[in-house]
Motif scaffolding. Structure first.
Motif, PDB file in Angstrom:
ATOM      1  N   GLY A 299      -1.620  13.229  33.337  1.00 29.17           N
ATOM      2  CA  GLY A 299      -0.560  12.881  32.406  1.00 29.17           C
ATOM      3  C   GLY A 299      -1.084  12.882  30.993  1.00 29.17           C
ATOM      4  N   MET A 300      -0.255  12.438  30.082  1.00 29.25           N
ATOM      5  CA  MET A 300      -0.633  12.406  28.674  1.00 29.25           C
ATOM      6  C   MET A 300       0.223  11.377  27.960  1.00 29.25           C
ATOM      7  N   THR A 301      -0.194  11.008  26.764  1.00 28.37           N
ATOM      8  CA  THR A 301       0.561  10.030  25.994  1.00 28.37           C
ATOM      9  C   THR A 301       2.010  10.454  25.836  1.00 28.37           C
ATOM     10  N   GLU A 302       2.210  11.736  25.571  1.00 32.46           N
ATOM     11  CA  GLU A 302       3.551  12.248  25.292  1.00 32.46           C
ATOM     12  C   GLU A 302       4.471  12.258  26.500  1.00 32.46           C
ATOM     13  N   THR A 303       3.948  11.960  27.682  1.00 33.34           N
ATOM     14  CA  THR A 303       4.796  11.907  28.882  1.00 33.34           C
ATOM     15  C   THR A 303       4.829  10.506  29.493  1.00 33.34           C
ATOM     16  N   ALA A 304       4.593   9.505  28.656  1.00 33.36           N
ATOM     17  CA  ALA A 304       4.659   8.112  29.110  1.00 33.36           C
ATOM     18  C   ALA A 304       3.694   7.836  30.251  1.00 33.36           C
ATOM     19  N   SER A 305       2.758   8.720  30.417  1.00 37.61           N
ATOM     20  CA  SER A 305       1.671   8.685  31.377  1.00 37.61           C
ATOM     21  C   SER A 305       1.778   9.818  32.380  1.00 37.61           C
ATOM     22  N   THR A 306       2.581   9.691  33.425  1.00 37.15           N
ATOM     23  CA  THR A 306       2.420  10.552  34.591  1.00 37.15           C
ATOM     24  C   THR A 306       3.205  11.862  34.513  1.00 37.15           C
ATOM     25  N   ILE A 307       2.501  12.965  34.857  1.00 30.04           N
ATOM     26  CA  ILE A 307       3.134  14.269  35.056  1.00 30.04           C
ATOM     27  C   ILE A 307       3.017  14.677  36.526  1.00 30.04           C
ATOM     28  N   THR A 308       1.804  14.585  37.053  1.00 30.55           N
ATOM     29  CA  THR A 308       1.564  14.933  38.457  1.00 30.55           C
ATOM     30  C   THR A 308       0.789  13.815  39.133  1.00 30.55           C
ATOM     31  N   PHE A 309       0.877  13.800  40.451  1.00 32.03           N
ATOM     32  CA  PHE A 309       0.122  12.807  41.219  1.00 32.03           C
ATOM     33  C   PHE A 309      -0.030  13.323  42.640  1.00 32.03           C
ATOM     34  N   ASN A 310      -1.112  12.961  43.275  1.00 28.16           N
ATOM     35  CA  ASN A 310      -1.290  13.331  44.671  1.00 28.16           C
ATOM     36  C   ASN A 310      -0.327  12.539  45.549  1.00 28.16           C
ATOM     37  N   PRO A 311       0.192  13.154  46.607  1.00 28.39           N
ATOM     38  CA  PRO A 311       1.292  12.545  47.369  1.00 28.39           C
ATOM     39  C   PRO A 311       0.944  11.284  48.145  1.00 28.39           C
ATOM     40  N   GLY A 312      -0.297  10.875  48.182  1.00 27.73           N
ATOM     41  CA  GLY A 312      -0.654   9.680  48.925  1.00 27.73           C
ATOM     42  C   GLY A 312      -1.930   9.904  49.694  1.00 27.73           C
ATOM     43  N   PRO A 313      -2.556   8.832  50.173  1.00 26.61           N
ATOM     44  CA  PRO A 313      -3.853   8.960  50.845  1.00 26.61           C
ATOM     45  C   PRO A 313      -3.862   9.945  52.004  1.00 26.61           C
ATOM     46  N   ASP A 314      -2.743  10.092  52.694  1.00 28.76           N
ATOM     47  CA  ASP A 314      -2.719  10.955  53.880  1.00 28.76           C
ATOM     48  C   ASP A 314      -2.340  12.400  53.574  1.00 28.76           C
ATOM     49  N   ASP A 315      -1.749  12.638  52.414  1.00 34.97           N
ATOM     50  CA  ASP A 315      -1.237  13.971  52.102  1.00 34.97           C
ATOM     51  C   ASP A 315      -1.847  14.577  50.841  1.00 34.97           C
ATOM     52  N   ARG A 316      -2.855  13.958  50.327  1.00 38.56           N
ATOM     53  CA  ARG A 316      -3.441  14.447  49.081  1.00 38.56           C
ATOM     54  C   ARG A 316      -4.204  15.743  49.305  1.00 38.56           C
ATOM     55  N   ARG A 317      -4.500  16.408  48.203  1.00 40.66           N
ATOM     56  CA  ARG A 317      -5.386  17.563  48.234  1.00 40.66           C
ATOM     57  C   ARG A 317      -6.534  17.252  47.285  1.00 40.66           C
ATOM     58  N   ALA A 318      -7.690  16.960  47.870  1.00 41.56           N
ATOM     59  CA  ALA A 318      -8.840  16.556  47.076  1.00 41.56           C
ATOM     60  C   ALA A 318      -9.162  17.604  46.021  1.00 41.56           C
ATOM     61  N   TYR A 319      -9.551  17.115  44.850  1.00 44.52           N
ATOM     62  CA  TYR A 319      -9.962  17.895  43.674  1.00 44.52           C
ATOM     63  C   TYR A 319      -8.772  18.438  42.891  1.00 44.52           C
ATOM     64  N   SER A 320      -7.552  18.282  43.402  1.00 44.84           N
ATOM     65  CA  SER A 320      -6.385  18.664  42.618  1.00 44.84           C
ATOM     66  C   SER A 320      -5.816  17.409  41.963  1.00 44.84           C
ATOM     67  N   VAL A 321      -4.916  17.626  40.973  1.00 41.83           N
ATOM     68  CA  VAL A 321      -4.233  16.491  40.350  1.00 41.83           C
ATOM     69  C   VAL A 321      -2.862  16.272  40.994  1.00 41.83           C
ATOM     70  N   GLY A 322      -2.643  16.921  42.131  1.00 42.28           N
ATOM     71  CA  GLY A 322      -1.421  16.699  42.887  1.00 42.28           C
ATOM     72  C   GLY A 322      -0.284  17.609  42.468  1.00 42.28           C
ATOM     73  N   LYS A 323       0.919  17.150  42.736  1.00 46.80           N
ATOM     74  CA  LYS A 323       2.129  17.893  42.419  1.00 46.80           C
ATOM     75  C   LYS A 323       2.941  17.130  41.376  1.00 46.80           C
ATOM     76  N   PRO A 324       3.878  17.812  40.711  1.00 44.27           N
ATOM     77  CA  PRO A 324       4.751  17.100  39.787  1.00 44.27           C
ATOM     78  C   PRO A 324       5.479  15.954  40.497  1.00 44.27           C
ATOM     79  N   VAL A 325       5.557  14.810  39.831  1.00 48.04           N
ATOM     80  CA  VAL A 325       6.264  13.679  40.420  1.00 48.04           C
ATOM     81  C   VAL A 325       7.765  13.947  40.377  1.00 48.04           C
ATOM     82  N   TRP A 326       8.515  13.120  41.105  1.00 48.67           N
ATOM     83  CA  TRP A 326       9.962  13.297  41.198  1.00 48.67           C
ATOM     84  C   TRP A 326      10.578  13.398  39.808  1.00 48.67           C
ATOM     85  N   GLY A 327      11.465  14.379  39.624  1.00 44.59           N
ATOM     86  CA  GLY A 327      12.186  14.522  38.367  1.00 44.59           C
ATOM     87  C   GLY A 327      11.438  15.238  37.267  1.00 44.59           C
ATOM     88  N   VAL A 328      10.260  15.766  37.592  1.00 42.71           N
ATOM     89  CA  VAL A 328       9.421  16.419  36.584  1.00 42.71           C
ATOM     90  C   VAL A 328       9.091  17.838  37.052  1.00 42.71           C
TER      91      VAL A 328
END
Length: 494
Positions: A299-328
């Motif tokens: 994320g970044m300051t200009e996006t109030a923090s979060t742009i992407t996130f890993n889907p959770g401990p069981d569905d994450r993809r290590a070394y990636s920053v995840g997928k866009p969060v809902w609505g983004v």
């Protein structure tokens, strides 16, 4: 109507006796925190602070920060969080630029704050020395939340100012609410969780992803004013913290310190890394040592923090920053603004749009227009997407090194350096070169007990990356310069 302070009011009504804030001085319940912020709101209202009036807030991670933060919002004000390390001219710039009418600061920086306030033409700041009780008016009834619209500005958060003067990103009540709600749902935060809060609350990462997130779900915030590995590990043990948000340098320091000391960190169930890309070897080593997953986000300051996130401990993809969060939405663009297909070979600039994108830079329409392209916010970060939509950050666009016409991504070389047994910390930067335009330089902090030479480092990299990528220049330092959030300040190294 939506006032972000509703997250505190709702949690106080549903869990009045539950701990809201844990700190060295004890515990504050949700009912107490709500009442204290009500008293601040009443005092600010009596001083003329109302809808849309900016109030600067310069405090470390102490109970007075959330108390004042939600008090300002309850009164209808706009919070202007400020770094406690700023000098007087920097303070004056942010006070003037934001149009702040009042200024709350910390006793530890009061002299510098007073100079900055005077330069900006403001009255003497209100100084917090442990307690904020003097900036309160007793209330007998819950303070009525000032009516605000979802699109109204809740906070003006200043960028790091890596190019020119810092700009104030206007973040709305709705954006900040969603940036607390959505990530919290992703890793299933529960009211019984304890969020170790050492990320500075004046920074958007700590403010949104630790404080607001925890308060939104009625969890406890375990406040640590200043990062040291000893203090963080001891606080995890004392407060039985379950969630730790940090930046890569923090994870590295905790890993190094934990190897020499014995702390009970078994309460941790999930860690979150952001602010910078975490080296793969560090993520693996930390998870093995502590037995807890690290979920990486972006994320970044200009996006109030979060742009992407890993889907959770069981569905994450290590070394990636995840997928866009809902609505983004996120796309990867080439230099001509065309969308690139998935694949490691298709590196481009990440652009984003959605509810999370700022209203704009306060009072700077030209800079705001420059930040957007056809409705998409340009992040300045280079990366790519895989076939499943997971995103990978390669580097900052402005940190890209062009050596003899070839693109060198510093992070790729840093990943190699971190695998050398004698390297504790590493940063790769481009330095001017008359023949090639730029040359690759590595700045390294040696691991205790190891003494690698410049030639050894060069040879190590030469065997592992293409000829145009390995550093020809190596410098050893005792420490790397870090920002208040623990990010390496490459602009100070280049």
């Amino acid at each position: 109507m939506l006032n972000l302070a509703v997250i505190l009011r709702e949690s106080a009504e549903s869990r009045p006796d539950a701990p809201a804030v844990m700190h060295d001085g004890g515990t504050i319940t949700y009912a107490e925190l709500d009442a204290r912020s009500d008293a601040v709101a009443a005092a600010l209202t009596a001083r003329g602070i109302g809808p849309g009036v900016a109030v600067a807030l310069q405090l470390p991670n102490i109970p007075a920060f959330p108390t004042a933060f939600y008090g300002i919002l309850k009164a209808g004000g706009v919070v202007v969080p400020m770094n406690v390390l700023l000098r007087a001219p920097e303070i004056a710039h942010q006070l003037r630029d934001s149009g702040a009418k009042s200024f709350i600061t910390w006793a530890g920086v009061a002299a510098e704050a007073a100079k900055g306030a005077a330069e900006a033409g403001l009255p003497e700041p209100y100084v917090v020395d442990g307690s904020i009780d003097e900036l309160t008016v007793p209330v007998t009834e819950p303070f009525p939340l000032c009516s605000r619209e979802p699109g109204d500005t809740a906070a003006i958060v200043y960028t790091s100012g890596t190019t020119g003067l810092p700009k104030g990103a206007e973040l709305t009540h709705f954006q900040m609410y969603m940036n607390a709600d959505i990530p919290g749902r992703i890793f299933a935060i529960e009211p019984d969780d304890v969020v170790l809060t050492v990320l500075p609350l004046f920074h958007v990462y700590g403010m949104s992803s630790a404080m607001n997130l925890g308060i939104r779900f009625g969890a406890a915030l375990s406040l640590v004013p200043r990062f040291t590995p000893e203090k963080v590990l001891a606080t995890i043990e004392r407060d039985r913290a379950t969630i730790f948000d940090g930046v890569p340098t923090m994870f590295g320091a905790l890993l190094a310190h934990a190897g020499e000391h014995d702390y009970d960190t078994s309460s941790l169930r999930v860690c979150v890394s952001g602010g910078d890309a975490i080296p793969a070897h560090l993520l693996d080593a930390f998870e093995e040592r502590f037995g807890v997953p690290i979920l990486e986000g972006y994320g970044m300051t200009e996006t109030a923090s979060t742009i992407t996130f890993n889907p959770g401990p069981d569905d994450r993809r290590a070394y990636s920053v995840g997928k866009p969060v809902w609505g983004v939405q996120v796309q990867v663009w080439d230099a001509a603004g065309r969308r690139l297909p998935p694949g490691r070979e298709h590196i481009g600039e990440l652009v984003t749009r959605g509810y999370n994108a700022m209203r704009g830079y306060h009072g700077q329409p030209a800079a705001t227009a420059e930040a957007y392209d056809r409705g998409w916010l340009r992040t300045g970060d280079l990366g790519y997407a895989d076939e499943d939509g997971f995103l990978y950050i390669v580097d900052r666009k402005k940190e890209l090194i062009i050596r003899g016409g070839y693109n060198v991504y510093p992070r790729e070389v840093e990943e190699v350096l971190y695998r050398h047994p004698g390297v504790l910390e590493a940063a790769v930067v481009g330095v001017p070169d008359e023949r090639l335009g730029q040359e690759v330089k590595a700045i390294i902090v040696r691991r205790p007990g190891h003494t690698p030479s410049e030639r050894e480092i060069v040879d190590y990299c030469r065997d592992r990356v293409a000829a145009y990528k390995y550093p020809r220049l190596v410098e050893f330092r005792d420490v790397l310069p870090l920002s208040s959030t623990g990010k390496v300040l490459k602009k100070d190294l280049a």
